[in-house]
Write an enzyme that holds these catalytic residues in place. Sequence first.
Site, PDB file in Angstrom:
ATOM      1  N   ARG A   1       0.850  -1.203   0.000  1.00 30.16           N
ATOM      2  CA  ARG A   1       0.000   0.000   0.000  1.00 30.16           C
ATOM      3  C   ARG A   1       0.879   1.244   0.000  1.00 30.16           C
ATOM      4  O   ARG A   1       0.557   2.261  -0.598  1.00 30.16           O
ATOM      5  CB  ARG A   1      -0.973   0.023   1.193  1.00 30.16           C
ATOM      6  CG  ARG A   1      -1.743   1.351   1.266  1.00 30.16           C
ATOM      7  CD  ARG A   1      -3.034   1.312   2.098  1.00 30.16           C
ATOM      8  NE  ARG A   1      -2.936   0.513   3.286  1.00 30.16           N
ATOM      9  CZ  ARG A   1      -2.293   0.859   4.397  1.00 30.16           C
ATOM     10  NH1 ARG A   1      -1.689   2.037   4.470  1.00 30.16           N
ATOM     11  NH2 ARG A   1      -2.244   0.045   5.429  1.00 30.16           N
TER      12      ARG A   1
ATOM     13  N   TYR B   1     -15.787  17.298 -15.932  1.00 30.32           N
ATOM     14  CA  TYR B   1     -16.177  15.902 -15.907  1.00 30.32           C
ATOM     15  C   TYR B   1     -17.259  15.698 -14.842  1.00 30.32           C
ATOM     16  O   TYR B   1     -17.111  16.159 -13.692  1.00 30.32           O
ATOM     17  CB  TYR B   1     -14.934  15.058 -15.610  1.00 30.32           C
ATOM     18  CG  TYR B   1     -15.228  13.598 -15.536  1.00 30.32           C
ATOM     19  CD1 TYR B   1     -15.544  12.870 -16.683  1.00 30.32           C
ATOM     20  CD2 TYR B   1     -15.202  12.924 -14.331  1.00 30.32           C
ATOM     21  CE1 TYR B   1     -15.832  11.523 -16.614  1.00 30.32           C
ATOM     22  CE2 TYR B   1     -15.482  11.569 -14.253  1.00 30.32           C
ATOM     23  CZ  TYR B   1     -15.800  10.880 -15.400  1.00 30.32           C
ATOM     24  OH  TYR B   1     -16.078   9.552 -15.334  1.00 30.32           O
TER      25      TYR B   1
ATOM     26  N   ASP C   1      -6.698  19.248 -14.670  1.00 26.65           N
ATOM     27  CA  ASP C   1      -7.038  17.897 -15.126  1.00 26.65           C
ATOM     28  C   ASP C   1      -6.623  17.811 -16.596  1.00 26.65           C
ATOM     29  O   ASP C   1      -7.209  18.453 -17.461  1.00 26.65           O
ATOM     30  CB  ASP C   1      -8.552  17.668 -14.953  1.00 26.65           C
ATOM     31  CG  ASP C   1      -8.985  16.252 -15.341  1.00 26.65           C
ATOM     32  OD1 ASP C   1      -8.300  15.617 -16.158  1.00 26.65           O
ATOM     33  OD2 ASP C   1     -10.042  15.804 -14.837  1.00 26.65           O
TER      34      ASP C   1
ATOM     35  N   LYS D   1      -8.049   6.683 -19.425  1.00 33.45           N
ATOM     36  CA  LYS D   1      -8.314   7.151 -20.778  1.00 33.45           C
ATOM     37  C   LYS D   1      -7.068   6.966 -21.639  1.00 33.45           C
ATOM     38  O   LYS D   1      -6.614   5.845 -21.805  1.00 33.45           O
ATOM     39  CB  LYS D   1      -8.805   8.602 -20.718  1.00 33.45           C
ATOM     40  CG  LYS D   1      -9.855   8.853 -19.615  1.00 33.45           C
ATOM     41  CD  LYS D   1     -11.167   8.140 -19.842  1.00 33.45           C
ATOM     42  CE  LYS D   1     -12.070   8.116 -18.615  1.00 33.45           C
ATOM     43  NZ  LYS D   1     -12.358   9.411 -17.991  1.00 33.45           N
TER      44      LYS D   1
HETATM   45  C1  LIG Z   1     -12.752   9.858 -16.705  1.00 29.95           C
HETATM   46  C2  LIG Z   1     -12.353  11.182 -16.219  1.00 29.95           C
HETATM   47  C3  LIG Z   1     -12.135  11.409 -14.851  1.00 29.95           C
HETATM   48  C4  LIG Z   1     -12.368  10.342 -13.801  1.00 29.95           C
HETATM   49  O1  LIG Z   1     -11.473   9.288 -13.903  1.00 29.95           O
HETATM   50  P1  LIG Z   1     -11.824   7.766 -13.504  1.00 29.95           P
HETATM   51  O2  LIG Z   1     -10.586   7.048 -13.914  1.00 29.95           O
HETATM   52  O3  LIG Z   1     -13.047   7.371 -14.253  1.00 29.95           O
HETATM   53  O4  LIG Z   1     -12.051   7.746 -12.036  1.00 29.95           O
HETATM   54  C5  LIG Z   1     -11.710  12.663 -14.464  1.00 29.95           C
HETATM   55  N1  LIG Z   1     -11.549  13.654 -15.353  1.00 29.95           N
HETATM   56  C6  LIG Z   1     -11.749  13.477 -16.673  1.00 29.95           C
HETATM   57  C7  LIG Z   1     -11.534  14.610 -17.615  1.00 29.95           C
HETATM   58  C8  LIG Z   1     -12.170  12.244 -17.149  1.00 29.95           C
HETATM   59  O5  LIG Z   1     -12.395  12.091 -18.455  1.00 29.95           O
END
Ligand SMILES: *Cc1c(COP(=O)(O)O)cnc(C)c1O
Length: 378
Positions: A46, A98, A170, A195
């Site tokens: 962890r 998001y 982000d 992604k």
């Molecule tokens: C998918 C996404 C998230 C969240 O991520 P997860 O891996 O689904 O928890 C946050 N910000 C953006 C821009 C995203 O496309």
Amino acid sequence: MKFATKAIVTGQEPDPATHSAITPIYQTSTFVREDIGIPQPYEYSRISNPTRTALEKCVASLEDGLFGLSFSSGIAAEHAIVSMLRPGDHVIAPEDMYGGTYRLFTQVLEPMNVEFTFIDAADFDEIKAAIKPSTKMIWLETPTNPLLKIFDIKTISEIAHKNNLLLVVDNTFATPYFQQPLKHGADIVVHSTTKYINGHSDVIGGMVVVNDEKLYNFIGMYQKSIGAIPGPFDAWLTLRGVRTLAIRMRQHEENAWAVARFLKNHPKVEELFFPGFEEHPKHHIARQQMTGFGGLVSFKIKGGYTEAKAFFDKLQIFHLADSLGGVESLVNYSTQMTHSSFPLELKKKLGISDNLIRISTGIEDAEDLVDDLKQALE
Ligand SMILES: *Cc1c(COP(=O)(O)O)cnc(C)c1O
């Protein structure tokens, strides 16, 4: 070293124990101690694990950052960042973001008395007017989901730093291949590695990258204390994905251009969103802070729900799904999928309408993708 090389070598030296060329999956919860009281680089998974360390070093280097921390999801990475906030603290966040981030802020943090002001991040005066003595952080997502708006990282970082605030960006949509927010003044970069970074739609994961050691230790404390870490196998899969990030992003963008050019003058298309076009209202900012425009294209189909549904039903290569950034092409109906947690009024204000369709172009043959869209629009 340049980007494509770092993706393949950084953090991935031959394994010291066996000289394995590929970073092994250290599928272990614990590490045997040599003796009492002698600290070791790895003790308990962890806290740290060699497969995870390889991934963290690699992604940090791609952002041109010093420190990386990986998480079990993008949302877990975001949660570790906002865990630095205390009751009474205030955050400025864009209206456009998001849906899951919006839910984290409004359903988890607001009940704990962290306060949010949601603003139009294109309007610098609105950002400045929202700052108050309790403000600690500005949150940004650019390009945005699903309307691909572009916000000016450098100018907003100057506003943040003048007021002693942290700027979080982000960077999921652009990836470090096309945009490195730390270079434009961001303090913290966050990713859903689910992604493009992993890129094969087979892992959920997240990442935080920072340059400041204090921030690294602070967020690292939440990483190990909350424990939302990726397992060794997920870290290994993500690392395997990262190795081809450069070549994938080039192909994603090439295919996005093909799709965007096809849709541009199509009689069934009411409006098109792609930051690569000069007509995009913030194209000049995109050119300043990005080296490419990414793999996403959104458009409004003429009509509404019925026309959108008919289009989805006819598609053969594109699948209807919630995610993006994988090698396979996907379409998304934002109003009822990724943004279903947004209040109706906000969706209306932003333009997330019942004829809005988001396309994540994969890396298939561009001609096949265009042909599929063509027959589905007929
Ligand atoms: C998918 C996404 C998230 C969240 O991520 P997860 O891996 O689904 O928890 C946050 N910000 C953006 C821009 C995203 O496309």
